[in-house]
Design a protein around this motif. Structure first.
Motif, PDB file in Angstrom:
ATOM      1  N   MET A  11      77.185  66.970  35.089  1.00  0.00           N
ATOM      2  CA  MET A  11      76.170  65.941  35.006  1.00  0.00           C
ATOM      3  C   MET A  11      76.591  64.924  33.942  1.00  0.00           C
ATOM      4  O   MET A  11      76.906  65.285  32.822  1.00  0.00           O
ATOM      5  N   LYS A  12      76.605  63.665  34.295  1.00  0.00           N
ATOM      6  CA  LYS A  12      76.967  62.611  33.354  1.00  0.00           C
ATOM      7  C   LYS A  12      75.772  62.277  32.461  1.00  0.00           C
ATOM      8  O   LYS A  12      74.634  62.292  32.893  1.00  0.00           O
ATOM      9  N   THR A  13      76.083  61.977  31.195  1.00  0.00           N
ATOM     10  CA  THR A  13      75.044  61.599  30.244  1.00  0.00           C
ATOM     11  C   THR A  13      75.135  60.111  29.949  1.00  0.00           C
ATOM     12  O   THR A  13      76.223  59.587  29.714  1.00  0.00           O
ATOM     13  N   VAL A  14      73.989  59.472  29.956  1.00  0.00           N
ATOM     14  CA  VAL A  14      73.894  58.055  29.616  1.00  0.00           C
ATOM     15  C   VAL A  14      73.120  57.956  28.310  1.00  0.00           C
ATOM     16  O   VAL A  14      71.998  58.453  28.203  1.00  0.00           O
ATOM     17  N   PHE A  15      73.741  57.336  27.299  1.00  0.00           N
ATOM     18  CA  PHE A  15      73.070  57.096  26.025  1.00  0.00           C
ATOM     19  C   PHE A  15      72.678  55.623  25.970  1.00  0.00           C
ATOM     20  O   PHE A  15      73.506  54.751  26.214  1.00  0.00           O
ATOM     21  N   MET A  16      71.429  55.367  25.632  1.00  0.00           N
ATOM     22  CA  MET A  16      70.976  53.991  25.422  1.00  0.00           C
ATOM     23  C   MET A  16      70.637  53.844  23.946  1.00  0.00           C
ATOM     24  O   MET A  16      69.963  54.695  23.372  1.00  0.00           O
ATOM     25  N   VAL A  17      71.115  52.778  23.348  1.00  0.00           N
ATOM     26  CA  VAL A  17      70.987  52.579  21.911  1.00  0.00           C
ATOM     27  C   VAL A  17      70.002  51.456  21.633  1.00  0.00           C
ATOM     28  O   VAL A  17      70.075  50.381  22.237  1.00  0.00           O
ATOM     29  N   VAL A  18      69.106  51.716  20.698  1.00  0.00           N
ATOM     30  CA  VAL A  18      68.126  50.727  20.258  1.00  0.00           C
ATOM     31  C   VAL A  18      67.834  51.012  18.791  1.00  0.00           C
ATOM     32  O   VAL A  18      67.989  52.142  18.328  1.00  0.00           O
ATOM     33  N   TYR A  19      67.434  50.007  18.052  1.00  0.00           N
ATOM     34  CA  TYR A  19      67.187  50.224  16.626  1.00  0.00           C
ATOM     35  C   TYR A  19      65.998  51.156  16.406  1.00  0.00           C
ATOM     36  O   TYR A  19      66.045  52.072  15.610  1.00  0.00           O
ATOM     37  N   THR A  20      64.891  50.903  17.111  1.00  0.00           N
ATOM     38  CA  THR A  20      63.680  51.692  16.901  1.00  0.00           C
ATOM     39  C   THR A  20      62.918  51.854  18.209  1.00  0.00           C
ATOM     40  O   THR A  20      63.061  51.049  19.123  1.00  0.00           O
ATOM     41  N   ILE A  21      62.104  52.898  18.265  1.00  0.00           N
ATOM     42  CA  ILE A  21      61.205  53.134  19.389  1.00  0.00           C
ATOM     43  C   ILE A  21      59.851  53.485  18.791  1.00  0.00           C
ATOM     44  O   ILE A  21      59.773  54.252  17.830  1.00  0.00           O
ATOM     45  N   ASP A  22      58.810  52.937  19.373  1.00  0.00           N
ATOM     46  CA  ASP A  22      57.459  53.288  18.942  1.00  0.00           C
ATOM     47  C   ASP A  22      56.551  53.261  20.151  1.00  0.00           C
ATOM     48  O   ASP A  22      56.903  52.717  21.197  1.00  0.00           O
ATOM     49  N   VAL A  23      55.375  53.810  20.001  1.00  0.00           N
ATOM     50  CA  VAL A  23      54.428  53.926  21.111  1.00  0.00           C
ATOM     51  C   VAL A  23      53.949  52.567  21.582  1.00  0.00           C
ATOM     52  O   VAL A  23      53.845  52.315  22.776  1.00  0.00           O
ATOM     53  N   ASN A  24      53.686  51.665  20.673  1.00  0.00           N
ATOM     54  CA  ASN A  24      53.091  50.375  21.026  1.00  0.00           C
ATOM     55  C   ASN A  24      54.098  49.252  21.203  1.00  0.00           C
ATOM     56  O   ASN A  24      53.738  48.088  21.129  1.00  0.00           O
ATOM     57  N   LYS A  25      55.342  49.590  21.420  1.00  0.00           N
ATOM     58  CA  LYS A  25      56.363  48.558  21.650  1.00  0.00           C
ATOM     59  C   LYS A  25      56.365  48.195  23.124  1.00  0.00           C
ATOM     60  O   LYS A  25      56.047  49.002  23.981  1.00  0.00           O
ATOM     61  N   GLY A  26      56.783  46.991  23.413  1.00  0.00           N
ATOM     62  CA  GLY A  26      56.859  46.544  24.805  1.00  0.00           C
ATOM     63  C   GLY A  26      58.246  46.024  25.084  1.00  0.00           C
ATOM     64  O   GLY A  26      59.206  46.358  24.407  1.00  0.00           O
ATOM     65  N   GLY A  27      58.380  45.198  26.079  1.00  0.00           N
ATOM     66  CA  GLY A  27      59.622  44.509  26.373  1.00  0.00           C
ATOM     67  C   GLY A  27      60.800  45.423  26.571  1.00  0.00           C
ATOM     68  O   GLY A  27      60.861  46.217  27.507  1.00  0.00           O
ATOM     69  N   MET A  28      61.786  45.309  25.669  1.00  0.00           N
ATOM     70  CA  MET A  28      63.027  46.057  25.795  1.00  0.00           C
ATOM     71  C   MET A  28      62.790  47.569  25.736  1.00  0.00           C
ATOM     72  O   MET A  28      63.426  48.344  26.454  1.00  0.00           O
ATOM     73  N   MET A  35      63.764  50.213  28.623  1.00  0.00           N
ATOM     74  CA  MET A  35      64.642  51.350  28.355  1.00  0.00           C
ATOM     75  C   MET A  35      63.997  52.666  28.772  1.00  0.00           C
ATOM     76  O   MET A  35      64.657  53.538  29.340  1.00  0.00           O
ATOM     77  N   LEU A  36      62.720  52.816  28.481  1.00  0.00           N
ATOM     78  CA  LEU A  36      62.023  54.039  28.865  1.00  0.00           C
ATOM     79  C   LEU A  36      61.990  54.176  30.382  1.00  0.00           C
ATOM     80  O   LEU A  36      62.231  55.266  30.922  1.00  0.00           O
ATOM     81  N   ASN A  37      61.714  53.075  31.083  1.00  0.00           N
ATOM     82  CA  ASN A  37      61.717  53.099  32.554  1.00  0.00           C
ATOM     83  C   ASN A  37      63.107  53.384  33.096  1.00  0.00           C
ATOM     84  O   ASN A  37      63.274  54.155  34.047  1.00  0.00           O
ATOM     85  N   ARG A  38      64.118  52.776  32.515  1.00  0.00           N
ATOM     86  CA  ARG A  38      65.501  52.979  32.953  1.00  0.00           C
ATOM     87  C   ARG A  38      65.924  54.435  32.737  1.00  0.00           C
ATOM     88  O   ARG A  38      66.568  55.037  33.593  1.00  0.00           O
ATOM     89  N   SER A  39      65.560  55.002  31.587  1.00  0.00           N
ATOM     90  CA  SER A  39      65.933  56.397  31.319  1.00  0.00           C
ATOM     91  C   SER A  39      65.260  57.337  32.314  1.00  0.00           C
ATOM     92  O   SER A  39      65.870  58.296  32.787  1.00  0.00           O
ATOM     93  N   LYS A  40      64.017  57.054  32.658  1.00  0.00           N
ATOM     94  CA  LYS A  40      63.296  57.862  33.640  1.00  0.00           C
ATOM     95  C   LYS A  40      63.974  57.762  35.015  1.00  0.00           C
ATOM     96  O   LYS A  40      64.160  58.764  35.711  1.00  0.00           O
ATOM     97  N   MET A  41      64.357  56.559  35.393  1.00  0.00           N
ATOM     98  CA  MET A  41      65.030  56.331  36.671  1.00  0.00           C
ATOM     99  C   MET A  41      66.364  57.086  36.717  1.00  0.00           C
ATOM    100  O   MET A  41      66.705  57.715  37.720  1.00  0.00           O
ATOM    101  N   LEU A  42      67.118  57.040  35.610  1.00  0.00           N
ATOM    102  CA  LEU A  42      68.403  57.725  35.565  1.00  0.00           C
ATOM    103  C   LEU A  42      68.235  59.236  35.730  1.00  0.00           C
ATOM    104  O   LEU A  42      68.979  59.881  36.476  1.00  0.00           O
ATOM    105  N   VAL A  43      67.256  59.813  35.043  1.00  0.00           N
ATOM    106  CA  VAL A  43      66.998  61.248  35.142  1.00  0.00           C
ATOM    107  C   VAL A  43      66.636  61.621  36.576  1.00  0.00           C
ATOM    108  O   VAL A  43      67.126  62.618  37.116  1.00  0.00           O
ATOM    109  N   HIS A  44      65.810  60.814  37.208  1.00  0.00           N
ATOM    110  CA  HIS A  44      65.381  61.106  38.579  1.00  0.00           C
ATOM    111  C   HIS A  44      66.514  60.907  39.582  1.00  0.00           C
ATOM    112  O   HIS A  44      66.396  61.342  40.726  1.00  0.00           O
ATOM    113  N   ASN A  45      67.618  60.295  39.173  1.00  0.00           N
ATOM    114  CA  ASN A  45      68.776  60.104  40.042  1.00  0.00           C
ATOM    115  C   ASN A  45      69.957  60.994  39.624  1.00  0.00           C
ATOM    116  O   ASN A  45      71.101  60.718  39.961  1.00  0.00           O
ATOM    117  N   GLY A  46      69.668  62.048  38.860  1.00  0.00           N
ATOM    118  CA  GLY A  46      70.676  63.051  38.584  1.00  0.00           C
ATOM    119  C   GLY A  46      71.501  62.871  37.328  1.00  0.00           C
ATOM    120  O   GLY A  46      72.477  63.597  37.122  1.00  0.00           O
TER     121      GLY A  46
END
Length: 120
Positions: free
Chosen positions: A1-18, A22-33
């Motif tokens: 299984m390949k691992t994809v790392f996404m890098v960002v300075y910070t993550i918080d509950v009330n952040k939007g945009g990027m 990233m959260l949506n992209r990571s979910k999509m990647l997991v659901h695609n193996g």
């Protein structure tokens, strides 16, 4: 299984945009193996709470981890056991046997320690 790392300075509950993208992209990647992890660089002692809350509200997939560089090196070097008393002597400005030159007459904030005439 390949691992994809996404890098960002910070993550918080009330952040939007990027962060949301990233959260949506990571979910999509997991659901695609793929294995997907998010890597952060800021110091934030609340990442356990943030991770838990993001999972509860469905923004962070259960198979996606948030890896913080500060936490990683703290755990690597302390094996997770930090004894604050170890730093008590280190935090004192006045140290026996040292001559202290401070920034009392300068605009910059610093303290220099000299022992037996050598800058240490």
């Amino acid at each position: 299984m390949k691992t994809v790392f996404m890098v960002v300075y910070t993550i918080d509950v009330n952040k939007g945009g990027m962060t949301t993208a990233m959260l949506n992209r990571s979910k999509m990647l997991v659901h695609n193996g793929y294995k997907s992890d998010l890597v952060t660089f800021d110091y934030n002692p609340y990442y356990e709470n943030i991770t838990s809350e993001l999972r509860q509200i469905g923004k962070l997939d259960p198979d996606v981890n948030i890896l913080n560089v500060n936490d990683y090196y703290r755990d690597l070097n302390t094996e997770g056991n930090v004894d604050p008393s170890y730093y008590e002597d280190e935090a004192k400005t006045e140290q026996e046997g040292y001559f202290i030159q401070d920034s009392e007459y300068d605009t910059k904030q610093y303290i220099r320690y000299f022992k037996q005439g050598s800058y240490v």
